[in-house]
Design an enzyme around this catalytic site. Structure first.
Site, short mmCIF file in Angstrom:
data_model
loop_
_atom_site.label_atom_id
_atom_site.label_comp_id
_atom_site.label_asym_id
_atom_site.label_seq_id
_atom_site.Cartn_x
_atom_site.Cartn_y
_atom_site.Cartn_z
N TRP A 73 1.12 -1.58 -0.12
CA TRP A 73 -0.13 -0.16 0.04
C TRP A 73 0.69 1.66 -0.04
O TRP A 73 2.38 1.31 1.36
CB TRP A 73 -0.94 0.17 1.20
CG TRP A 73 -1.52 1.17 1.71
CD1 TRP A 73 -2.55 1.71 0.70
CD2 TRP A 73 -2.20 1.54 2.64
NE1 TRP A 73 -3.30 2.28 1.55
CE2 TRP A 73 -3.36 2.74 2.49
CE3 TRP A 73 -1.69 1.49 3.89
CZ2 TRP A 73 -3.59 2.87 3.47
CZ3 TRP A 73 -1.99 2.51 4.52
CH2 TRP A 73 -2.88 3.47 4.85
N ASP A 96 -0.87 -5.79 9.59
CA ASP A 96 -1.93 -5.02 8.85
C ASP A 96 -3.08 -5.52 8.64
O ASP A 96 -2.74 -6.30 7.52
CB ASP A 96 -1.40 -4.06 8.18
CG ASP A 96 -1.95 -3.05 7.42
OD1 ASP A 96 -3.95 -2.74 8.27
OD2 ASP A 96 -1.90 -2.62 6.87
N LYS A 149 -13.71 -0.72 6.22
CA LYS A 149 -14.41 -1.69 4.89
C LYS A 149 -15.03 -2.28 5.80
O LYS A 149 -16.25 -2.95 4.86
CB LYS A 149 -13.43 -2.54 4.14
CG LYS A 149 -11.99 -2.16 4.31
CD LYS A 149 -11.90 -1.17 2.93
CE LYS A 149 -10.17 -0.29 3.07
NZ LYS A 149 -9.67 0.89 2.59
C1 LMR Z 1 -6.73 1.74 -0.67
O1 LMR Z 1 -5.78 1.33 -0.65
O2 LMR Z 1 -7.35 2.22 -1.59
C2 LMR Z 1 -7.96 1.90 0.70
O3 LMR Z 1 -7.21 1.50 1.92
C3 LMR Z 1 -8.04 3.45 1.03
C4 LMR Z 1 -6.14 4.27 1.68
O4 LMR Z 1 -6.65 4.82 2.47
O5 LMR Z 1 -5.84 3.65 1.08
#
Ligand code: LMR
Length: 397
Positions: A130, A211, A246
């Site tokens: 992420w 996470d 979510k």
């Molecule tokens: C995402 O990866 O789209 C979600 O976890 C929302 C975010 O805050 O980035």
């Protein structure tokens, strides 16, 4: 003094949604940010949440401050959700915990906690991960490194590469793992592979940080905790960050939690005090509303049952869209084998689209996906899936 400040780049995910909102093209489709949408394209307010809010409104208590670590009954309920009711770290009081503003808040508290208490530790994260992960730890002044995770050729987990990297980590470092529904690849270790990873991590003297933002979106609420629970071992330490954005569809309420499992109740108490010190110097104490909703749902049998049903419905709609996308890509004669999309788990699909193809999708066809090629499958609907498949075909051909 402010004159010389340069503009920051737009956020890789939330920045795209801003651009999407400003896009005047009526046919636009947003498959970027990880937000669940129902088949009519709306992000639902869950029925169990509506009912919990009704009950809370009917019996208001107070808006005084929560403790620094948040609502106690919420922390206990969400700890059971992650670790399992009656699990050993819970019954032996080895867990320090705090209610946090979302999963991101939990990660930032963890990062500040690590910087202050384990100052030499580097945090290893999967490649890819992420995009906010490296930013959060860098902002706290924690060194970050990456380990291999994704085998692009087979669209599978690179377990060998991952274990090889674990063997090279410094004892005392931290490994950040996605508890389920890996973001962005949608590829998770099997239960067996989780055990192998946990063995390697503990043998190396590395601290796991899980996470856990998508519990319930892969196989089921209890099933999806198998990865995290592979690290629950007698006396073993770990950190975990949960998010309820979510699975309770409570995105803007910012509901999350940080857990630190220590080797003994005495150590857990010391860790608890340091977590609270970190929070006090940041946001002081968390907001109440979202946690009150989650605690009420998890602690009342009727609401909990309703919630489990609603999570199952979201999961099944996403999985249905996965198969539909594979079929639609085939129907549009898009070159390549996309059957892997049906095997990936959670909200996201790592499509293999290049940066240039992603840009064409956005600029020419008003379809927004993240630059890495990550598609939010939970944004596909029976109304837009055909156009998405046709557009992917157009940019791929
Ligand atoms: C995402 O990866 O789209 C979600 O976890 C929302 C975010 O805050 O980035």
């Amino acid at each position: 003094m402010l004159e010389r400040i340069e503009a920051a780049p737009k956020d890789a995910i939330l920045g795209l949604t801003e651009t999407f909102k400003a896009d005047p093209r009526p046919e636009k489709i947003n498959l970027s940010v990880g937000v669940y949408q129902d088949e009519s394209g709306r992000t639902p307010l869950l029925e169990c949440v509506k009912e919990a809010e009704r009950r809370l409104a009917a019996a208001p208590t107070t808006k005084s401050y929560l403790p620094i670590s948040g609502l106690g009954e919420y922390c206990a309920a969400v700890a059971e959700l992650a670790f399992g009711a009656g699990s050993q770290p819970l019954t032996s009081k080895r867990i320090a915990w705090a209610q946090t503003p979302g999963g991101t808040g939990a990660l930032r508290v963890a990062a500040d906690f690590l910087k202050a208490n384990l100052p030499g530790a580097a945090v290893w994260m999967s490649d890819p991960t992420w995009p906010n992960h490296p930013q959060i730890f860098a902002a706290a002044g924690v060194a970050t490194k990456t380990y291999p995770y994704f085998n692009a050729q087979d669209n599978a987990l690179d377990l060998e590469g991952m274990l090889g990297a674990v063997a090279r980590m410094q004892p005392g470092d931290v490994i950040l793992l996605h508890g389920c529904c890996h973001n962005p690849t949608g590829i998770d270790p099997s239960p067996d592979q989780w055990q192998q990873i946990a063995d390697a991590v503990y043998q190396r003297g590395v601290l796991p940080l899980l996470d856990f933002a998508y519990q319930g979106f892969a196989d089921g609420i209890a099933e999806d905790a198998a990865g995290l629970q592979a690290f629950v071992r007698p006396g073993a330490e770990m950190l975990a960050c949960s998010s309820f954005s979510k699975n309770f569809s409570l995105y803007r309420e910012r509901v999350g939690a940080l857990f630190a499992v220590a080797g003994s109740p005495e150590v857990a108490q010391r860790v608890q005090s340091q977590i609270e010190k970190t929070i006090r110097a940041n946001y002081s104490n968390p907001p109440g509303h979202g946690a009150e909703i989650v605690a009420m749902i998890l602690r009342n049998a009727d609401l909990r049952q309703q919630w489990e049903g609603e999570v199952a419905a979201m999961r099944s709609r996403i999985n249905g869209m996965r198969s539909e996308l594979v079929k639609a890509l085939k129907d549009h004669n898009v070159p390549g084998d996309y059957s892997f999309i049906a095997r990936q788990r959670g909200m996201f699909s790592f499509s293999g689209l290049t940066k240039a193809q992603v840009e064409r999708l956005r600029e020419e066809l008003a379809i927004y996906v993240v630059g890495s090629g990550r598609i939010n499958v939970a944004g596909l609907t029976p109304c837009n899936i055909d156009r998405v498949a046709a557009a992917i075909g157009k940019v791929v051909k």
